[in-house]
Scaffold this active site. Structure first.
Site, PDB file in Angstrom:
ATOM      1  N   SER A 326       0.802  -1.225   0.000  1.00  0.00           N
ATOM      2  CA  SER A 326       0.000   0.000   0.000  1.00  0.00           C
ATOM      3  C   SER A 326       0.834   1.275   0.000  1.00  0.00           C
ATOM      4  O   SER A 326       0.271   2.369  -0.141  1.00  0.00           O
ATOM      5  CB  SER A 326      -0.938  -0.001   1.211  1.00  0.00           C
ATOM      6  OG  SER A 326      -1.886  -1.046   1.110  1.00  0.00           O
ATOM      7  N   ASP A 365     -10.791  -6.763   0.065  1.00  0.00           N
ATOM      8  CA  ASP A 365     -10.170  -5.687   0.810  1.00  0.00           C
ATOM      9  C   ASP A 365      -9.546  -6.261   2.079  1.00  0.00           C
ATOM     10  O   ASP A 365      -9.975  -7.303   2.577  1.00  0.00           O
ATOM     11  CB  ASP A 365     -11.218  -4.634   1.184  1.00  0.00           C
ATOM     12  CG  ASP A 365     -10.594  -3.310   1.601  1.00  0.00           C
ATOM     13  OD1 ASP A 365     -10.601  -2.377   0.777  1.00  0.00           O
ATOM     14  OD2 ASP A 365     -10.099  -3.209   2.743  1.00  0.00           O
ATOM     15  N   HIS A 371     -14.862  -0.369   3.526  1.00  0.00           N
ATOM     16  CA  HIS A 371     -14.732   0.982   4.077  1.00  0.00           C
ATOM     17  C   HIS A 371     -15.929   1.872   3.801  1.00  0.00           C
ATOM     18  O   HIS A 371     -15.930   3.040   4.210  1.00  0.00           O
ATOM     19  CB  HIS A 371     -13.475   1.651   3.495  1.00  0.00           C
ATOM     20  CG  HIS A 371     -12.196   0.942   3.848  1.00  0.00           C
ATOM     21  ND1 HIS A 371     -11.454   1.223   4.972  1.00  0.00           N
ATOM     22  CD2 HIS A 371     -11.539  -0.071   3.224  1.00  0.00           C
ATOM     23  CE1 HIS A 371     -10.393   0.440   5.026  1.00  0.00           C
ATOM     24  NE2 HIS A 371     -10.420  -0.359   3.965  1.00  0.00           N
TER      25      HIS A 371
END
Length: 628
Positions: A326, A365, A371
């Protein structure tokens, strides 16, 4: 009766006798002529040659190796020094029975297998009149034992020299490198004149890259010797020119802080000044003591280092290839803004998984429930995988590759050292050349979160972070700060493998930089940020991004988070990554941290970065208070 009559012929007998006299005289004259010609050859034609040989009986030209240049950190702390030591050297032409002499020497000094192997290898390569090192770094006891028995060993002598020494042992090993005994391959490439009498040469790292400057220029002594080869006096000399001292960009104290922060874990820390490219910290763990290599490491010792499963000899900071995870998301987000694929305030639903159009495969995810609705800043702060799956698919792999190349992914940085890995920046063309296969959309999706074929080194990641910190102005990383004295020029540093770093990253609108950097700040300082634990009590503003790089693939529809980390073999756990620069508004330091098999970037890598940032920005006083 006829024979007796022949000998009674006086005149005939005299004639034969005179003939024999003439033949003998002619033979004598011929011999004298041969001797005269030989004498002419020796005294006139070959006068210079034999005069030189005659001179060698009483005078010898001995090379005097130069003192190797010292290496300092940016604060003039000594990183590589020279300490006095003794070595025993053998001149083969003056030794009658080499094996017997070496056997006798073994009773006075400790000769191990690697000493003998190196010596006999040099014996085959060098001329018989050249002095060969048998062993270096003799103990005082060994020197004393040999000195008492010196008369028994013509052609063998103990000489004093300066031996390389690394005061901080393994703290700077992977940046500084080390010197070692010159081997056969190196000797073939070196100028024998320049390295006459020299025992060591830079093997890796800065020691190798700046070998020419550090080595210096050899000198010579004209020595008078006796029949046994013992030195009587110095008749004349040309002094050697010592190597140049070097000041590096490294901060020795920061190196120690980074090493302590990593502890027993495998990993790397690279920190640099964004504006100048100066490397402040360059650590790879586990490390090793480079002093072992100076005098010649034994096969057993080297095998232990080589076969260690934790690979202490491997330079993770320079050559370790890791998926960036990330940590790549701020650059991918910037690409989305630059190409007009999305806006910072554009929202989307980021559920628990993503699916390509017409596909049933689920790209999950990291957060089991997803999210919810997110815009770009929130996606960076909370590290939403689904958001970046979607963005990567919209961008396409070739635009992602084109944009990330400006951050130097997939290229060497040009750092002044040896052994840097290039990394992998995948594209459709790259896959056709590397694998002979077409590119698939699913590979674009996972590239958006720093997985798949995309691989980078910690050094490249630190440089990319530096480019973010300077709003697109890239400075080439470097170890060299200056030569000491600066007035002495050096030709070193022209590495054919160096690749210049782009001077700028082209962005459609400069406001995009601010949007990305602000989101990275919130990732560290906002309660819902993935790195909030390290930023909540910081005395300065940090812009950062956590990363987790998957080490093994999950089964279809599997979720890593459903497992208990302790139940997974350590070698299969995720790599933890973290990038940051600080202070966020006026960056003085950019950093990249990789902790192998550390798990989450926020829990494993971010605290390491925090320790380094605190020490550099808040100083020793803060570090001491924090430690207490």
């Amino acid at each position: 009766m006829a024979a007796r009559d022949f000998f009674k012929d006086i005149r005939l007998e005299k004639r034969y006798f005179r003939t024999r006299i003439y033949l003998v005289a002619l033979l004598v004259l011929l011999c004298i002529l041969i001797l005269a010609l030989r004498l002419f050859y020796l005294q006139v034609s070959s006068h210079d040659h034999y005069a030189t040989l005659s001179q060698e009986n009483r005078m010898k030209i001995v090379p005097v190796p130069p003192t190797r240049g010292l290496v300092y950190d940016r604060n003039m702390n000594l990183l590589a020094a020279n300490k006095p030591s003794y070595q025993i050297r053998v001149t083969p032409v003056e030794v009658d029975d080499m094996e017997q002499v070496i056997s006798q020497l073994g009773q006075l000094i400790d000769l191990e297998e690697h000493h003998l192997k190196k010596f006999y290898g040099d014996l085959k390569r060098k001329q018989s009149f050249e002095s060969i090192t048998l062993k270096v770094n003799l103990s005082e006891e060994e020197v004393a034992r040999f000195s008492v028995n010196r008369h028994r060993f013509p052609g063998i002598e103990i000489t004093a020299h300066a031996s390389r020494y690394y005061p901080m042992a393994g703290v700077n090993a992977h940046a500084l490198g080390y010197v070692g005994r010159i081997n056969a391959d190196e000797m073939q490439k070196l100028d024998r004149k320049d390295y006459s009498g020299t025992t060591y040469i830079g093997k890796v790292g800065v020691e190798k890259f700046y070998e020419q400057a550090l080595h210096g220029t050899v000198g010579y002594q004209h020595i008078e010797i006796n029949a046994q080869g013992r030195r009587l006096r110095v008749l004349g000399s040309i002094p050697p020119e010592p190597g140049q001292d070097v000041m590096l960009t490294l901060d020795a104290q920061l190196q120690e802080v980074a090493l302590q922060a990593l502890g027993e874990r495998k990993g790397s820390v690279v920190a640099m000044e964004p504006e100048t490219g100066e490397i402040l910290a360059f650590v790879s763990t586990p490390t090793y003591d480079p002093n072992q290599f100076v005098s010649g490491i034994s096969s057993k010792q080297y095998a232990q280092l080589r076969d260690d499963p934790d690979q202490p000899l491997f330079n993770r900071a320079l050559s370790g290839l890791y998926p960036p995870g990330s940590t790549i998301k701020p650059m991918v987000a910037l690409a989305g803004l630059h190409y007009g694929v999305t806006r910072a305030d554009e929202t989307m639903w980021a559920g628990p998984f993503y699916q390509l159009p017409g596909s049933q495969h689920k790209y999950r995810d990291w957060k089991k429930e997803g999210h919810g609705r997110v815009d770009m800043p929130k996606a960076i702060v909370q590290s939403s995988d689904v958001y970046f799956y979607t963005l990567a698919y919209k961008l396409g792999i070739d635009r992602i590759a084109e944009f990330l190349a400006q951050f130097n992914f997939g290229s060497r940085t040009g750092l002044d050292t040896w052994g840097e890995a290039k990394g992998i920046l995948p594209s459709q063309e790259w896959k056709r050349k590397a694998h002979g296969q077409p590119w698939y959309p699913g590979e674009t999706v996972i590239t958006g979160i720093g997985q798949g074929y995309l691989l980078t080194t910690p050094l490249q990641l630190a440089l990319a972070t530096s480019v973010l910190a300077t709003r697109g102005q890239g400075a080439q990383p470097k170890f060299l700060r200056k030569f000491l004295p600066a007035s002495r020029p050096s030709e070193d540093g022209n590495d054919k493998n160096q690749v210049p770093v782009p001077h700028s990253v082209d962005i459609a609108d400069s406001i995009y930089w601010d949007q990305i950097v602000e989101a990275m700040e919130d990732s560290v300082h906002e309660p819902n940020g993935t790195a909030y634990a390290m930023g909540k009590d910081a005395g300065y503003r940090i812009a950062g991004k956590t990363g987790t790089a998957q080490v093994f693939s999950l089964k279809k529809d599997g979720e890593y988070r459903e497992y208990v980390e302790e139940e997974i073999d350590e070698k299969l756990r995720d790599h933890a990554l973290f990038i940051a620069f600080a202070p966020a508004d006026k960056p003085k330091i950019a950093i990249a941290v990789v902790v192998e098999n550390g798990g989450g970037g926020g829990t494993a890598a971010a605290p390491v970065a925090k320790a380094v940032l605190d020490h550099y920005l808040l100083g020793n006083e803060y570090a001491q208070q924090d430690a207490s």
